[in-house]
Structures are given as structure tokens and as C-alpha cells.
Design a protein around this motif. Structure first.
Motif, PDB file in Angstrom:
ATOM      1  N   ARG A 110       0.939  -1.134   0.068  1.00 57.42           N
ATOM      2  CA  ARG A 110       0.054  -0.103   0.192  1.00 57.42           C
ATOM      3  C   ARG A 110       0.882   1.107   0.024  1.00 57.42           C
ATOM      4  NH1 ARG A 110      -3.371  -2.711  -1.225  1.00 57.42           N
ATOM      5  NH2 ARG A 110      -3.638  -1.036  -2.435  1.00 57.42           N
ATOM      6  N   ILE A 135       4.091   6.742  -3.920  1.00 56.45           N
ATOM      7  CA  ILE A 135       4.144   7.518  -5.119  1.00 56.45           C
ATOM      8  C   ILE A 135       3.609   8.920  -4.949  1.00 56.45           C
ATOM      9  CG2 ILE A 135       3.509   7.634  -7.585  1.00 56.45           C
ATOM     10  CD1 ILE A 135       3.077   4.528  -7.153  1.00 56.45           C
ATOM     11  N   SER A 165      -1.469  -0.342   6.937  1.00 55.60           N
ATOM     12  CA  SER A 165      -2.478   0.326   6.122  1.00 55.60           C
ATOM     13  C   SER A 165      -3.349  -0.873   5.549  1.00 55.60           C
ATOM     14  CB  SER A 165      -1.922   0.819   4.868  1.00 55.60           C
ATOM     15  OG  SER A 165      -3.023   1.195   3.973  1.00 55.60           O
ATOM     16  N   LYS A 190     -11.852   0.356  -1.179  1.00 52.30           N
ATOM     17  CA  LYS A 190     -11.773   0.053  -2.471  1.00 52.30           C
ATOM     18  C   LYS A 190     -13.009  -0.321  -2.901  1.00 52.30           C
ATOM     19  CE  LYS A 190      -7.012   0.462  -2.871  1.00 52.30           C
ATOM     20  NZ  LYS A 190      -6.339   1.437  -3.714  1.00 52.30           N
TER      21      LYS A 190
HETATM   22  C1  LIG Z   1      -0.028   8.483  -9.600  1.00 54.25           C
HETATM   23  C2  LIG Z   1      -0.054   8.703  -8.252  1.00 54.25           C
HETATM   24  C3  LIG Z   1       0.163  10.004  -7.439  1.00 54.25           C
HETATM   25  C4  LIG Z   1      -0.008  10.240  -5.965  1.00 54.25           C
HETATM   26  N1  LIG Z   1       0.470  11.367  -5.501  1.00 54.25           N
HETATM   27  C5  LIG Z   1       0.346  11.371  -4.287  1.00 54.25           C
HETATM   28  C6  LIG Z   1       0.791  12.498  -3.590  1.00 54.25           C
HETATM   29  O1  LIG Z   1       1.414  13.508  -4.200  1.00 54.25           O
HETATM   30  N2  LIG Z   1       0.946  12.754  -2.323  1.00 54.25           N
HETATM   31  C7  LIG Z   1       0.430  11.661  -1.412  1.00 54.25           C
HETATM   32  O2  LIG Z   1       0.466  11.771  -0.108  1.00 54.25           O
HETATM   33  N3  LIG Z   1      -0.139  10.312  -1.894  1.00 54.25           N
HETATM   34  C8  LIG Z   1      -0.062  10.304  -3.442  1.00 54.25           C
HETATM   35  N4  LIG Z   1      -0.257   9.048  -3.991  1.00 54.25           N
HETATM   36  C9  LIG Z   1      -0.804   7.913  -3.249  1.00 54.25           C
HETATM   37  C10 LIG Z   1      -2.289   7.943  -3.443  1.00 54.25           C
HETATM   38  O3  LIG Z   1      -3.025   8.719  -2.627  1.00 54.25           O
HETATM   39  C11 LIG Z   1      -2.672   6.356  -2.845  1.00 54.25           C
HETATM   40  O4  LIG Z   1      -2.285   5.476  -3.952  1.00 54.25           O
HETATM   41  C12 LIG Z   1      -4.056   6.151  -2.755  1.00 54.25           C
HETATM   42  O5  LIG Z   1      -4.772   7.036  -1.770  1.00 54.25           O
HETATM   43  C13 LIG Z   1      -4.542   4.621  -2.555  1.00 54.25           C
HETATM   44  O6  LIG Z   1      -3.767   4.093  -1.437  1.00 54.25           O
HETATM   45  P1  LIG Z   1      -3.105   2.679  -1.688  1.00 54.25           P
HETATM   46  O7  LIG Z   1      -1.850   3.059  -2.516  1.00 54.25           O
HETATM   47  O8  LIG Z   1      -2.543   2.386  -0.558  1.00 54.25           O
HETATM   48  O9  LIG Z   1      -3.987   1.771  -2.618  1.00 54.25           O
HETATM   49  C14 LIG Z   1      -0.258   9.091  -5.447  1.00 54.25           C
HETATM   50  C15 LIG Z   1      -0.537   7.661  -6.126  1.00 54.25           C
HETATM   51  C16 LIG Z   1      -0.389   7.634  -7.183  1.00 54.25           C
HETATM   52  C17 LIG Z   1      -0.513   6.456  -7.936  1.00 54.25           C
END
Ligand SMILES: Cc1cc2nc3c(=O)[nH]c(=O)nc-3n(C[C@H](O)[C@H](O)[C@H](O)COP(=O)(O)O)c2cc1C
Length: 191
Positions: A11, A122, A156, A180
Motif C-alpha cells: 500500500r 508515489i 494500512s 476500495k
Molecule cells: C499517480 C499517483 C500520484 C500520487 N500522488 C500522491 C501525492 O502527491 N501525495 C500523497 O500523499 N500520495 C500520493 N499518491 C498515493 C495515493 O493517494 C494512494 O495510492 C491512494 O490513496 C490509494 O492508496 P493505496 O496506494 O494504499 O492503494 C499517489 C498515487 C499515485 C498512483
């Protein structure tokens, strides 16, 4: 760990133990991104590993955390910050880059890190001009994403989505809860 358990736990992590990620793990994560599938095998992405404590500290104010949470909940405190970053760059001297290629590379990079217990976030909400200067990026290297990395200091959990809300939140233990959509919603049919 079986593959589905690996994917369930790989996550986004936003608070980290203050112990460095081994340089070999950072290098292996880039190596995993390097060999990811990409359109026409064009391989247009490049990487910068940020691991010195000074450089990591300089990056911290240039990335923005957890847009769904109040800053005091979502932004890591001084003793919770990531201990490394990897910058993902589009080499614009090479033809044919695509967002799909970037996504696949990010998926491989973060999975390779997680295989060593290294969590990641990311990050697209980043100050690209300031980071470009700080990292002294050459012309024609477009900064796409920063990936924050470190050993997680929280858990998470995937949770059932309620009322269609995609917003993650913290539970009383400050662990992330990430809604999700259910299989019944996303799998339209099997024919
Ligand atoms: C393309 C992309 C950009 C993201 N940018 C940020 C960001 O700038 N700051 C942050 O805290 N999380 C960022 N995230 C994390 C997302 O918020 C997170 O993937 C989403 O809330 C779902 O959580 P999970 O990755 O645990 O499934 C990003 C994720 C992706 C894939």
C-alpha cells in the motif's frame, strides 16, 4: 507471503521509522523499474536516487502529502519522514514515452521495495521546478514523480467502500484505512 497478500499489503505508506533503506535495495528498486514492460520497448524513463540525509531533508518540503487528510494527520512529522526518495524522469531526448510505461515502472519499483519490507508513496503533488533545481536535473529530463521510501511506522488496511467515498482515513491507531470498490462493482461480467 503469497502474491495476493503481497498486493494487499503493498500500500501507500506515509510515516516511516528513522532507519535508512539499504542502498542495494534502492538500486534494486530502480533495476526492477528498468526492466518493466513498456510500449515498443522504448525505455524512456530515467531515475535519480536520493539517499544522503542532507539531500533527503532538502526534498521533504517540496513534496505534498495526503490531500484527503488535515495536514497534522497526513504529513509525516520530523521523526516520521521517509528516509529516501527516487525521482522518476522522462528522458525527452528519447521518443515514445507514455503514462502507461511510467505506471508500470512505478508498480515494479514499489513492489521490488516492498519485497524487502520497504514501504513507499508515489508522489505527484510535488514542486517540480524546485526539485529540478535541487537535483540539478539536465534539460530534457522531465520530472514525473517522486517516490518516497522507508520502513513503515504504521499499517494500512483495505476497507470496504461506504457511500461511494474513495477517501482514505486514519483509524484510532493512526493506521491508514483505504476504501476500495468491491469485486461485485468492478467485475462487470464473465462471459
Ligand atoms: C499517480 C499517483 C500520484 C500520487 N500522488 C500522491 C501525492 O502527491 N501525495 C500523497 O500523499 N500520495 C500520493 N499518491 C498515493 C495515493 O493517494 C494512494 O495510492 C491512494 O490513496 C490509494 O492508496 P493505496 O496506494 O494504499 O492503494 C499517489 C498515487 C499515485 C498512483
Amino acid at each position: 507471503m503469497d502474491m495476493m497478500e503481497f498486493l494487499r499489503t503493498r500500500r501507500t505508506y506515509r510515516r516511516f521509522a528513522q532507519r535508512p533503506v539499504e542502498p542495494e535495495i534502492l538500486r534494486e528498486s530502480v533495476d526492477a523499474a528498468r526492466i518493466a514492460s513498456c510500449g515498443a520497448n522504448r525505455q524512456t524513463l530515467k531515475y535519480v536516487v536520493v539517499q544522503s540525509p542532507e539531500a533527503v531533508a532538502a526534498v521533504q518540503p517540496l513534496v505534498h502529502w495526503a490531500a484527503y487528510l488535515p495536514q497534522e494527520q497526513g504529513t509525516p512529522k520530523a521523526d516520521e519522514t521517509p528516509t529516501a526518495f527516487i525521482a522518476v524522469l522522462q528522458d525527452e531526448t528519447l521518443p515514445g514515452g507514455s503514462d502507461v510505461d511510467t505506471g508500470l515502472a512505478l508498480g515494479s519499483l514499489t513492489a521490488a521495495a516492498w519485497a524487502h519490507g520497504v514501504g513507499s508513496c508515489i508522489m505527484g503533488a510535488i514542486d517540480r521546478p524546485a526539485l529540478g533545481k535541487l537535483l540539478a536535473l539536465p534539460d530534457k529530463m522531465r520530472l514525473c514523480y517522486m517516490v518516497a521510501l522507508g520502513y513503515p511506522a504504521h499499517e494500512s488496511h483495505l476497507v470496504t467502500m461506504e457511500n461511494g467515498s474513495v477517501k482514505y482515513y486514519l483509524d484510532p491507531a493512526r493506521d491508514y484505512c483505504v476504501p476500495k470498490r468491491g469485486m461485485d462493482e468492478v467485475l462487470i461480467k464473465t462471459v
